[in-house]
Design a protein around this motif. Sequence first.
Motif, PDB file in Angstrom:
ATOM      1  N   ARG A  73      11.714  23.752 -20.943  1.00  0.00           N
ATOM      2  CA  ARG A  73      11.235  23.729 -19.552  1.00  0.00           C
ATOM      3  C   ARG A  73       9.766  23.938 -19.571  1.00  0.00           C
ATOM      4  NH1 ARG A  73      13.830  28.560 -20.150  1.00  0.00           N
ATOM      5  NH2 ARG A  73      13.029  30.354 -19.062  1.00  0.00           N
TER       6      ARG A  73
ATOM      7  N   CYS B  34      12.462  31.919  -8.323  1.00  0.00           N
ATOM      8  CA  CYS B  34      12.994  31.836  -9.969  1.00  0.00           C
ATOM      9  C   CYS B  34      12.819  33.194 -10.291  1.00  0.00           C
ATOM     10  CB  CYS B  34      11.996  30.657 -10.581  1.00  0.00           C
ATOM     11  SG  CYS B  34      10.439  31.291 -10.657  1.00  0.00           S
ATOM     12  N   PHE B  39      13.477  31.131 -14.666  1.00  0.00           N
ATOM     13  CA  PHE B  39      14.658  30.406 -14.257  1.00  0.00           C
ATOM     14  C   PHE B  39      15.114  30.424 -12.791  1.00  0.00           C
ATOM     15  CE2 PHE B  39      15.760  32.106 -18.565  1.00  0.00           C
ATOM     16  CZ  PHE B  39      16.158  30.988 -19.224  1.00  0.00           C
ATOM     17  N   HIS B  40      15.244  28.905 -12.313  1.00  0.00           N
ATOM     18  CA  HIS B  40      15.509  28.505 -11.117  1.00  0.00           C
ATOM     19  C   HIS B  40      16.618  29.422 -10.396  1.00  0.00           C
ATOM     20  CE1 HIS B  40      17.286  26.069  -7.787  1.00  0.00           C
ATOM     21  NE2 HIS B  40      15.842  25.894  -7.596  1.00  0.00           N
ATOM     22  N   GLU B  52      10.953  18.837  -9.050  1.00  0.00           N
ATOM     23  CA  GLU B  52      12.052  19.012 -10.033  1.00  0.00           C
ATOM     24  C   GLU B  52      12.191  20.532 -10.196  1.00  0.00           C
ATOM     25  OE1 GLU B  52      14.369  19.242 -12.513  1.00  0.00           O
ATOM     26  OE2 GLU B  52      12.627  19.208 -14.081  1.00  0.00           O
ATOM     27  N   GLU B  53      13.413  21.004  -9.887  1.00  0.00           N
ATOM     28  CA  GLU B  53      13.453  22.419  -9.674  1.00  0.00           C
ATOM     29  C   GLU B  53      13.214  23.194 -10.796  1.00  0.00           C
ATOM     30  OE1 GLU B  53      17.503  22.456  -8.368  1.00  0.00           O
ATOM     31  OE2 GLU B  53      16.942  22.493  -6.190  1.00  0.00           O
ATOM     32  N   THR B  54      13.779  22.889 -12.128  1.00  0.00           N
ATOM     33  CA  THR B  54      13.619  23.574 -13.177  1.00  0.00           C
ATOM     34  C   THR B  54      11.969  23.555 -13.483  1.00  0.00           C
ATOM     35  OG1 THR B  54      14.191  21.849 -14.563  1.00  0.00           O
ATOM     36  CG2 THR B  54      15.675  23.429 -14.280  1.00  0.00           C
ATOM     37  N   LYS B  55      11.352  22.512 -13.458  1.00  0.00           N
ATOM     38  CA  LYS B  55       9.889  22.418 -14.070  1.00  0.00           C
ATOM     39  C   LYS B  55       9.095  23.131 -12.913  1.00  0.00           C
ATOM     40  CE  LYS B  55       6.304  19.053 -14.925  1.00  0.00           C
ATOM     41  NZ  LYS B  55       6.023  17.596 -14.937  1.00  0.00           N
ATOM     42  N   SER B  57      10.105  25.766 -11.250  1.00  0.00           N
ATOM     43  CA  SER B  57      10.336  27.286 -11.606  1.00  0.00           C
ATOM     44  C   SER B  57       9.395  27.786 -12.987  1.00  0.00           C
ATOM     45  CB  SER B  57      11.836  27.487 -12.055  1.00  0.00           C
ATOM     46  OG  SER B  57      12.580  27.226 -10.814  1.00  0.00           O
ATOM     47  N   ALA B  58       9.513  26.955 -14.072  1.00  0.00           N
ATOM     48  CA  ALA B  58       8.714  27.136 -15.160  1.00  0.00           C
ATOM     49  C   ALA B  58       7.205  27.420 -14.773  1.00  0.00           C
ATOM     50  CB  ALA B  58       8.863  26.039 -16.219  1.00  0.00           C
TER      51      ALA B  58
END
Lengths: 180, 139
Positions: A73, B34, B39-40, B52-55, B57-58
Amino acid sequence: MNEQYLKLAIVGQVGAGKTTLIKTLSQIDPLQTEAKASQDIGKEFTTVGIDYGRINLEEDLAVGLYGVPGQSRFSFIWDTVSKGLWGLVFLVKYDPQAHYEELKEFLAFFLTKDKNVACLVGLTHSENIDQKNLIKAFDTLQSLMSSHKMNVPVFPVDPRSKDSSRLILNTINTLGVREA
Amino acid sequence: MNQQEIKEKLKGALQAAIKDEFKSNSEILMISLCTTDGFHIHSERTDAFDLEETKMSAMSSTLFSLSKACAEIQKGNTLNIATVETENTHFFFLKTDILNLNCVLSFAVHSKLSLAQGRFHAKRLSEKLGNLPKEVIPG
């Protein structure tokens, strides 16, 4: 005096020892971007940004050490760090099951950028492994690299040890010179 | 209430609080929560905000940690808010602790809102989220 600056990326899965390696090698107080792990990853903190250290190989030759998070990620950081590399170190944590899936992912990403960059694989957490299993791990990693048309050194590394960590730099330096 | 029920109730309250703040001003483009390790947890956004939620959050976790490291170059300095200004958008990244979970709240507003206004909304929500466990968990 014009100082030459080279960029070395250290990539690998969570807990492979990237942060420790940079801490061991760096001649400056390293930049560390660790956050408390919210999930069980076998350690309390994990890198979420870039670890950065710097070491002078020669009087006018400095190497920037860039450690990047292992989780996919964070691949947007891989993208940034992969530009203009002098060397690439894959740190792989010894796995008795020989599942090196994350290494495959790193190879697929980094080797599409520049196949000519000096590269090696360091096997960590392997200090207490018997000879037979160590050879098996090397064979697996060598054949994995060969499948990516890469013939690169694979050797055990203890990121806590200055001598062991220094061997990484010297090897990359030799490979880099050979390819220049 | 058992642990699972408390967790569910807290999660519902977090989502509702984020949604309420998001709806409170049409210039709020995105709110995302997050963990500090990326982590979202939950996010709200306008359709125009491509996320893009995971991106996200990262990136939030990385930006926050780098800003924190930058702030700490000067001894004794601690990071309050990391701010990113673009032509159209102001982004704010705040540490938000919910019980013993270290989180990053990411907040984006249209630049029609001043930095101060955007920061006000972001801080208000961060404080609200941090105080939710006291309201939700009995005793």
